[in-house]
Motif scaffolding. Structure first.
Motif, short mmCIF file in Angstrom:
data_model
loop_
_atom_site.label_atom_id
_atom_site.label_comp_id
_atom_site.label_asym_id
_atom_site.label_seq_id
_atom_site.Cartn_x
_atom_site.Cartn_y
_atom_site.Cartn_z
N ALA A 1 0.85 -1.20 0.00
CA ALA A 1 0.00 0.00 0.00
C ALA A 1 0.88 1.24 0.00
O ALA A 1 0.61 2.22 -0.71
CB ALA A 1 -0.93 -0.02 1.21
N ASN A 2 1.95 1.20 0.79
CA ASN A 2 2.88 2.34 0.87
C ASN A 2 3.47 2.64 -0.51
O ASN A 2 3.41 3.78 -1.00
CB ASN A 2 4.02 1.96 1.84
CG ASN A 2 4.41 3.09 2.76
OD1 ASN A 2 3.91 3.20 3.87
ND2 ASN A 2 5.31 3.93 2.30
N ASN A 3 4.05 1.62 -1.14
CA ASN A 3 4.69 1.84 -2.45
C ASN A 3 3.67 2.17 -3.53
O ASN A 3 3.93 3.00 -4.40
CB ASN A 3 5.50 0.60 -2.85
CG ASN A 3 6.92 0.64 -2.29
OD1 ASN A 3 7.29 1.58 -1.60
ND2 ASN A 3 7.70 -0.38 -2.57
N SER A 4 2.51 1.51 -3.48
CA SER A 4 1.47 1.79 -4.50
C SER A 4 0.99 3.23 -4.40
O SER A 4 0.80 3.92 -5.40
CB SER A 4 0.26 0.87 -4.32
OG SER A 4 0.65 -0.47 -4.45
N PHE A 5 0.82 3.67 -3.17
CA PHE A 5 0.33 5.04 -2.96
C PHE A 5 1.33 6.05 -3.51
O PHE A 5 0.96 7.00 -4.21
CB PHE A 5 0.09 5.29 -1.47
CG PHE A 5 -0.84 6.44 -1.21
CD1 PHE A 5 -2.18 6.22 -1.00
CD2 PHE A 5 -0.37 7.75 -1.21
CE1 PHE A 5 -3.05 7.29 -0.80
CE2 PHE A 5 -1.22 8.82 -1.00
CZ PHE A 5 -2.56 8.58 -0.79
N LEU A 6 2.61 5.83 -3.20
CA LEU A 6 3.64 6.78 -3.65
C LEU A 6 3.77 6.76 -5.17
O LEU A 6 3.87 7.80 -5.81
CB LEU A 6 4.99 6.43 -3.00
CG LEU A 6 5.05 6.69 -1.49
CD1 LEU A 6 6.34 6.13 -0.91
CD2 LEU A 6 4.93 8.18 -1.19
N ALA A 7 3.74 5.55 -5.76
CA ALA A 7 3.86 5.45 -7.22
C ALA A 7 2.65 6.13 -7.88
O ALA A 7 2.80 6.87 -8.86
CB ALA A 7 3.94 3.98 -7.64
N ALA A 8 1.46 5.89 -7.33
CA ALA A 8 0.25 6.50 -7.90
C ALA A 8 0.25 8.01 -7.70
O ALA A 8 -0.23 8.76 -8.56
CB ALA A 8 -0.99 5.88 -7.27
N ILE B 1 2.89 9.94 -7.76
CA ILE B 1 3.74 10.51 -8.82
C ILE B 1 3.03 10.44 -10.16
O ILE B 1 3.07 11.39 -10.94
CB ILE B 1 5.10 9.78 -8.89
CG1 ILE B 1 5.84 9.86 -7.57
CG2 ILE B 1 5.98 10.39 -10.00
CD1 ILE B 1 7.04 8.93 -7.46
N SER B 2 2.35 9.32 -10.43
CA SER B 2 1.64 9.23 -11.71
C SER B 2 0.54 10.29 -11.81
O SER B 2 0.32 10.88 -12.87
CB SER B 2 1.04 7.84 -11.91
OG SER B 2 2.04 6.94 -12.35
N LEU B 3 -0.15 10.54 -10.71
CA LEU B 3 -1.20 11.57 -10.73
C LEU B 3 -0.58 12.95 -10.98
O LEU B 3 -1.10 13.73 -11.78
CB LEU B 3 -1.98 11.56 -9.41
CG LEU B 3 -3.09 12.60 -9.27
CD1 LEU B 3 -4.10 12.50 -10.42
CD2 LEU B 3 -3.81 12.44 -7.93
N VAL C 1 -7.18 2.01 -10.66
CA VAL C 1 -6.32 3.17 -10.39
C VAL C 1 -4.85 2.77 -10.50
O VAL C 1 -4.03 3.46 -11.12
CB VAL C 1 -6.63 3.77 -9.00
CG1 VAL C 1 -5.67 4.91 -8.69
CG2 VAL C 1 -8.07 4.27 -8.95
N LEU C 2 -4.51 1.63 -9.93
CA LEU C 2 -3.11 1.17 -10.01
C LEU C 2 -2.72 0.85 -11.44
O LEU C 2 -1.61 1.14 -11.88
CB LEU C 2 -2.91 -0.06 -9.12
CG LEU C 2 -2.67 0.24 -7.65
CD1 LEU C 2 -2.45 -1.04 -6.87
CD2 LEU C 2 -1.46 1.17 -7.49
N GLU D 1 0.28 2.52 -16.41
CA GLU D 1 0.17 2.87 -17.83
C GLU D 1 0.72 4.27 -18.08
O GLU D 1 1.48 4.51 -19.01
CB GLU D 1 -1.31 2.80 -18.25
CG GLU D 1 -1.52 2.79 -19.73
CD GLU D 1 -3.01 2.80 -20.07
OE1 GLU D 1 -3.80 2.14 -19.37
OE2 GLU D 1 -3.37 3.51 -21.01
N LEU D 2 0.34 5.21 -17.22
CA LEU D 2 0.81 6.58 -17.40
C LEU D 2 2.33 6.65 -17.25
O LEU D 2 3.03 7.34 -18.01
CB LEU D 2 0.14 7.51 -16.38
CG LEU D 2 0.39 8.97 -16.74
CD1 LEU D 2 -0.90 9.73 -16.83
CD2 LEU D 2 1.35 9.63 -15.79
N ASN D 3 2.85 5.88 -16.29
CA ASN D 3 4.30 5.89 -16.07
C ASN D 3 5.03 5.38 -17.32
O ASN D 3 6.09 5.89 -17.68
CB ASN D 3 4.64 5.02 -14.87
CG ASN D 3 6.05 5.26 -14.38
OD1 ASN D 3 6.43 6.39 -14.11
ND2 ASN D 3 6.84 4.21 -14.30
N ASP D 4 4.44 4.39 -17.95
CA ASP D 4 5.06 3.82 -19.15
C ASP D 4 5.09 4.81 -20.31
O ASP D 4 5.89 4.69 -21.24
CB ASP D 4 4.33 2.53 -19.59
CG ASP D 4 4.58 1.38 -18.61
OD1 ASP D 4 5.55 1.48 -17.83
OD2 ASP D 4 3.80 0.41 -18.62
#
Ligand SMILES: NC(=O)C1=CN([C@@H]2O[C@H](COP(=O)(O)OP(=O)(O)OC[C@H]3O[C@@H](n4cnc5c(N)ncnc54)[C@H](O)[C@@H]3O)[C@@H](O)[C@H]2O)C=CC1
Ligand SMILES: O=C(O)[C@H]1O[C@H](OP(=O)(O)OP(=O)(O)OC[C@H]2O[C@@H](n3ccc(=O)[nH]c3=O)[C@H](O)[C@@H]2O)[C@H](O)[C@@H](O)[C@@H]1O
Length: 431
Positions: free
Chosen positions: A215-222, A224-226, A290-291, A296-299
């Protein structure tokens, strides 16, 4: 206390050296003989600020390394810091963890007295209880919860600031399902940290502990993507995404960190951990939209960076400089670095790539042996028809007249590190 750490990579070496610094006696176990020899000689096997002095001080003394799992028997607690990479479909590859758990079990078969095994690696919820604990039980012939315990204690350190992050963490998560003996031992391990820094300790279940890490890593990655999504909108309307980010970061509910938009997130963890938790969700019949969108956006960000270069230069047959190869500054780690798709995109366009990084060159040379590597940024820029900035190394902020030596001074900045000025054609990815 006598501690052992299985796996001496980025996490294992850092936590082992930090535990030694906290006063514990630590033995690390790794299958790589070069790593073992380096630690015993007092040399850190990885590039990480603050690690060298500790390994040099304690290596071969309070911090020892070996390839022999039997060393575990002389310790009270064993931390498992083995890799958990992704399979081709994104799901977690537990091969190393299972091999490690079996080896620990085999050696515990010969140990008198209680032993605590602590899963430090990032593993999908249920792994410790359903996969690792039964393997240790089987290999040791002992009963979990009685003769040995298995706890979950995820790690939140970042590469490039791993030592500081470990020594001054925001929180310590202890997943024990209420096992009092395990909790007592972990409290003793972390006592010097908790006492010095007044760190919050989260006592929770093992599945919850495993999920907290994802959850911690997913939240941070999301996050940045947002911020990249918003940044891409900003770029379309000539709005400075960094001014926008600074303002929204003043809202405590949003927070000022991890709002730097640009070419996206890489590294050994965000990509594999988002992939693993998405796959784990799918296996349970849930598609996490959302994940999936965050990934996808990061790619897409590296291709957006290159399309900005295309707007100014036809790069086919031309020399193009890539500044920064590591996935972030302060590390030589290139795993899932955004530089990889950027270099691939330039090669597809027929450009002659000249790359520079202060520390990650040798690692990238293994991945792209055909690329030309410069010894310094000015050498990479000399005669280039364009440059793309992929990593925000501090030294790039000082670049100035070096751009004047380019054949065409087109600078596409993926990290907002270069100063915009007259005489260069500057394009920021989201500003
Ligand atoms: N790299 C990071 O900053 C962070 C990583 N993590 C997690 O920590 C875990 C470890 O990651 P890293 O340290 O980056 O991995 P790594 O790949 O840097 O290191 C793993 C080490 O384990 C050794 N190894 C492999 N199989 C072995 C075996 N059977 N027995 C003994 N040693 C063996 C390898 O030789 C290597 O030195 C992963 O689950 C990762 O997701 C968590 C937080 C931060
Ligand atoms: O599980 C892990 O391995 C670790 O993953 C990340 O740490 P790390 O990948 O080392 O580095 P970060 O500082 O999080 O950066 C990750 C990526 O995000 C990018 N990033 C970060 C921040 C930001 O605002 N914008 C941005 O694009 C960085 O450039 C980098 O490519 C987490 O921050 C750690 O808490 C976690 O322990």
């Amino acid at each position: 206390m006598n501690l052992s750490v299985v796996g001496s990579g980025y996490v294992g070496t850092t936590i082992a050296a930090c535990f030694a610094d906290l006063g514990h006696d630590v033995t690390t176990i790794d299958i790589d003989e070069d790593i073992v020899a380096a630690i015993n000689d007092g040399d850190a096997p990885i590039h990480e600020p603050g690690l060298d002095p500790m390994v040099s001080l304690y290596g071969g003394d309070r911090l020892r390394a070996t390839t022999d799992y039997d060393a575990i028997r002389d310790t009270d607690v064993t931390f498992l810091a083995l890799p958990t990479p992704a399979n081709d479909d994104g799901s977690i590859d537990l091969g190393a963890m299972k091999a490690g758990a079996e080896s620990i079990g085999e050696t515990l078969a010969e140990k008198d007295g209680y032993h605590l095994v602590v899963v430090k690696s990032t593993v999908v919820p249920g792994t410790t209880e359903d996969e690792l604990e039964p393997l240790i039980e089987e290999a040791s012939g002992k009963t979990a919860g009685e003769e040995f315990g298995v706890a979950v204690n995820p790690e939140f350190q970042r590469e490039g600031s791993a030592v500081d992050d470990f020594m001054e963490p925001d929180k310590i998560v202890l997943g024990t399902d209420g096992d009092a003996r395990a909790l007592d031992l972990l409290a003793e391990v972390y006592e010097p940290l908790v006492a010095d820094w007044d760190v919050p300790v989260v006592e929770t279940g093992r599945r919850e502990g495993e999920m907290i890490k994802y959850a911690n890593n997913s939240f941070l990655a999301a996050k940045i993507s947002l911020v990249n999504d918003l940044g891409n909108i900003c770029k379309e309307y000539d709005i400075d995404a960094y001014e926008v980010a600074e303002a929204i970061g003043m809202d405590d509910r949003i927070g000022e960190q991890f709002l730097r938009s640009g070419v996206g997130w890489g590294g050994s963890c965000f990509p594999k951990d988002t992939a693993a938790i998405i796959q784990h969700a799918r296996e349970a019949g849930y598609e996490p939209p959302v994940l999936e969108a965050a990934v996808e956006l990061n790619d897409q960000q590296p291709e957006r960076l290159l399309s900005l270069l295309d707007d100014h230069t036809e790069v086919e047959g031309e020399r193009v400089a890539v500044l920064g190869l590591s996935f972030k500054p302060g590390t030589d780690d290139i795993r899932h670095s955004r530089a990889i798709p950027v270099i691939e995109g330039l090669q597809e366009r027929g450009a002659e790539v000249v790359a520079y990084d202060p520390v990650a060159t040798e690692n990238m040379r293994e991945r792209f042996p055909e690329v030309t590597y410069a010894e310094a940024a000015d050498e990479a820029l000399d005669g280039a028809a364009g440059t793309v900035v992929v990593t925000d190394w501090d030294e790039f902020a000082a670049l100035d007249e070096e751009f004047d030596a380019m054949a065409d001074p087109v600078v596409v900045d993926g990290r907002r590190i270069i100063r915009r000025r007259k005489g260069i054609t500057y394009e920021g990815l989201t500003w």
